[in-house]
Design an enzyme around this catalytic site. Structure first.
Site, mmCIF file in Angstrom:
data_model
loop_
_atom_site.group_PDB
_atom_site.id
_atom_site.type_symbol
_atom_site.label_atom_id
_atom_site.label_comp_id
_atom_site.label_asym_id
_atom_site.label_seq_id
_atom_site.Cartn_x
_atom_site.Cartn_y
_atom_site.Cartn_z
ATOM 1 N N PRO A 98 -8.141 6.217 -4.146
ATOM 2 C CA PRO A 98 -8.990 5.200 -4.779
ATOM 3 C C PRO A 98 -8.624 3.790 -4.325
ATOM 4 O O PRO A 98 -7.441 3.445 -4.281
ATOM 5 C CB PRO A 98 -8.686 5.370 -6.269
ATOM 6 C CG PRO A 98 -7.324 6.002 -6.319
ATOM 7 C CD PRO A 98 -7.226 6.861 -5.095
ATOM 8 N N GLN B 208 -11.128 7.795 -10.574
ATOM 9 C CA GLN B 208 -9.831 7.196 -10.931
ATOM 10 C C GLN B 208 -10.025 6.265 -12.115
ATOM 11 O O GLN B 208 -10.875 5.366 -12.093
ATOM 12 C CB GLN B 208 -9.270 6.420 -9.731
ATOM 13 C CG GLN B 208 -7.956 5.691 -10.011
ATOM 14 C CD GLN B 208 -8.163 4.248 -10.465
ATOM 15 O OE1 GLN B 208 -9.101 3.586 -10.022
ATOM 16 N NE2 GLN B 208 -7.321 3.759 -11.360
ATOM 17 N N ARG C 58 0.764 -10.259 -5.226
ATOM 18 C CA ARG C 58 0.528 -10.163 -3.770
ATOM 19 C C ARG C 58 0.474 -11.555 -3.180
ATOM 20 O O ARG C 58 -0.469 -12.303 -3.398
ATOM 21 C CB ARG C 58 -0.768 -9.401 -3.523
ATOM 22 C CG ARG C 58 -0.644 -8.007 -4.123
ATOM 23 C CD ARG C 58 -1.812 -7.112 -3.982
ATOM 24 N NE ARG C 58 -1.634 -6.009 -4.919
ATOM 25 C CZ ARG C 58 -2.588 -5.492 -5.674
ATOM 26 N NH1 ARG C 58 -3.829 -5.937 -5.567
ATOM 27 N NH2 ARG C 58 -2.322 -4.517 -6.511
ATOM 28 N N HIS D 57 1.427 2.858 -5.071
ATOM 29 C CA HIS D 57 0.213 2.035 -5.035
ATOM 30 C C HIS D 57 0.135 1.297 -3.680
ATOM 31 O O HIS D 57 -0.285 0.145 -3.593
ATOM 32 C CB HIS D 57 0.225 1.031 -6.195
ATOM 33 C CG HIS D 57 -1.135 0.683 -6.725
ATOM 34 N ND1 HIS D 57 -1.610 1.142 -7.933
ATOM 35 C CD2 HIS D 57 -2.138 -0.086 -6.227
ATOM 36 C CE1 HIS D 57 -2.822 0.656 -8.157
ATOM 37 N NE2 HIS D 57 -3.169 -0.093 -7.123
ATOM 38 N N ARG E 113 1.749 -2.189 -3.338
ATOM 39 C CA ARG E 113 1.003 -3.359 -3.809
ATOM 40 C C ARG E 113 1.409 -3.801 -5.211
ATOM 41 O O ARG E 113 0.880 -4.787 -5.717
ATOM 42 C CB ARG E 113 -0.510 -3.054 -3.786
ATOM 43 C CG ARG E 113 -1.029 -2.810 -2.386
ATOM 44 C CD ARG E 113 -2.397 -2.164 -2.402
ATOM 45 N NE ARG E 113 -3.472 -3.037 -2.818
ATOM 46 C CZ ARG E 113 -4.063 -3.942 -2.047
ATOM 47 N NH1 ARG E 113 -3.651 -4.090 -0.799
ATOM 48 N NH2 ARG E 113 -5.045 -4.681 -2.505
ATOM 49 N N GLY F 3 -5.148 5.416 1.781
ATOM 50 C CA GLY F 3 -5.943 4.299 1.279
ATOM 51 C C GLY F 3 -6.378 3.375 2.400
ATOM 52 O O GLY F 3 -7.506 3.450 2.910
#
Ligand SMILES: Cc1cc2nc3c(=O)[nH]c(=O)nc-3n(C[C@H](O)[C@H](O)[C@H](O)COP(=O)(O)O)c2cc1C
Length: 388
Positions: A92, A142, A179, A290, A293, A344
């Site tokens: 996702p 998700q 980020r 993730h 991230r 991803g």
């Protein structure tokens, strides 16, 4: 005597991308900087991001010889009580339509054609109902469990009504990821048109024109919960409330009771959490940081997988994502005990580099690399490998 210059193989004279690194490089050229950084970046110093790649680089495969590989190895595999043509799928991702207009639909179509799963995200840029129609046998949903119980409940009810068989609950967003690339670029929704951003758009006319034609993408699943006509800012605020830290074991058990289909807990890195997820009724655990991230100090998913596999029952399904870039990486994850692998960024690079045909081309490229790696390590099928 002089040696003749080596003859070039015709296939190598092409400028077409032939690897995920090529796709990334082409995506970097075609995308405005703030978009490329959004998809490519990680949290903090991006240590977790590079660590997830490093774990694959440091892992060797075990080649076995004289195993007849004249016929192609079988890539099909069972996961979440059904057969898939490939042992990998699309993880996702939020805001795919920002990376390239129509990305959600292109992912759905490519996964459906490949016989592989496609997980559409809560912050997708197409509605979960339309994604299920576009990928009736491949789409999973998700779920972000946010501050609002009503929204969480409504998203589950919508996924159920749309016919989803699998729900993937993401566990690793107790707070929004920090980020630095996004913060430095001033990236947020709605976009603020600074002179720097305008110059970035002018330098990338293909993306800018395509996006202008289709309109700025919206968080389509959340649009229904904002006031009518609400702009991007309100939707983005709604989204950030979805990473409120409210998800706990009690809420996960409530979701388990509520959802009768397959349930996956995504974002697990600790063996005790994996065991607890299984005890709480998760049908599978997805080992993930993730994509680096969220927490810059997170371990590499491949390393976490080995520890988790060691303590979990052999037949308990484990999925992995994070840092997978080649067919050999997919084989390394399967050898380390994963039942399924998700990617991803590579699918986002693919659509940015090649447009709507990109995701399908990437499925083909990875399948070919995986089959070749299996043939060279004497592996005839995924099921036989997982059976040990
Ligand atoms: C741009 C982007 C957006 C993402 N959005 C989500 C999301 O909305 N929900 C989620 O569970 N994971 C999200 N992820 C994490 C991916 O599902 C996956 O864990 C990660 O991308 C795997 O690492 P890889 O990019 O190295 O393959 C996102 C990842 C990227 C790159």
């Amino acid at each position: 005597m002089r040696h003749a210059a080596p003859r070039k193989e015709p296939g190598l004279m092409t400028s077409q991308p032939i690897s995920v690194s090529d796709l990334r490089e082409k995506a970097r050229k075609r995308l405005p900087r703030f978009v490329f950084d959004y998809l490519d970046g990680g949290a903090g110093d991006e240590t977790a991001l590079s660590r997830s790649r490093q774990a694959f680089r440091e892992t060797c495969l075990r080649p076995r010889v004289l195993i007849n590989s004249a016929t192609p190895a079988s890539l099909s595999h069972r996961f979440l009580k059904r057969d898939w043509a490939l042992p990998f799928g699309i993880a996702p991702v939020g805001l795919p339509g920002l990376v390239w207009p129509g990305a959600d639909s292109a992912f759905a179509a490519a996964a459906e054609a490949a016989g592989a799963p496609f997980v559409t995200a809560t912050p997708a840029t197409a509605k979960l109902e339309s994604m299920r129609k576009a990928a009736p046998s491949s789409a999973m949903f998700q779920l972000y469990v946010g501050a609002s119980t009503e929204i969480t409940e409504d998203l589950i009810a919508r996924a159920e009504a749309a016919g989803y068989e699998s729900l993937v609950v993401t566990a690793d967003v107790a707070r929004p990821g920090r980020r630095l690339r996004d913060l430095r670029n001033g990236f947020g929704l709605p976009l603020t048109y600074t002179p720097r951003l305008l110059a970035d758009l002018v330098r990338h006319p293909v993306w800018s024109l395509a996006t202008a034609r289709s309109g700025m993408p919206l968080l389509a699943n959340l649009a229904d919960y904002a006031r009518p006509g609400a702009g991007a800012e309100t939707l983005a605020q709604l989204m950030s409330r979805q990473s409120s830290g409210r998800l706990d074991w009690q809420e996960f058990s409530r979701i388990r009771q509520r959802w009768s289909g397959a349930l996956v807990l995504k974002g697990v890195l600790d063996p005790e959490d994996a065991m607890r997820a299984r005890d709480a009724g998760a049908d599978a655990v997805q080992i993930s940081s993730h994509g680096g991230r969220q927490l810059d100090g997170a371990p590499a998913p491949l390393d976490a997988l080995r520890k988790i596999r060691d303590i979990m029952p052999k037949d308990y399904p484990l999925a992995l994502d994070g840092g997978v870039r080649t067919g050999e990486d997919i084989l390394k994850a399967l050898e380390a005990g994963a039942d399924f692998v998700f990617l991803g960024r590579p699918f986002l690079y693919a659509i940015a580099a090649l447009g709507p045909r990109g995701p399908g081309a990437l499925f083909g490229m990875l399948a070919q690399e995986l089959e070749s790696a299996m043939a060279q390590t004497g592996r005839r099928s995924i099921s036989e490998m997982r059976a040990g």
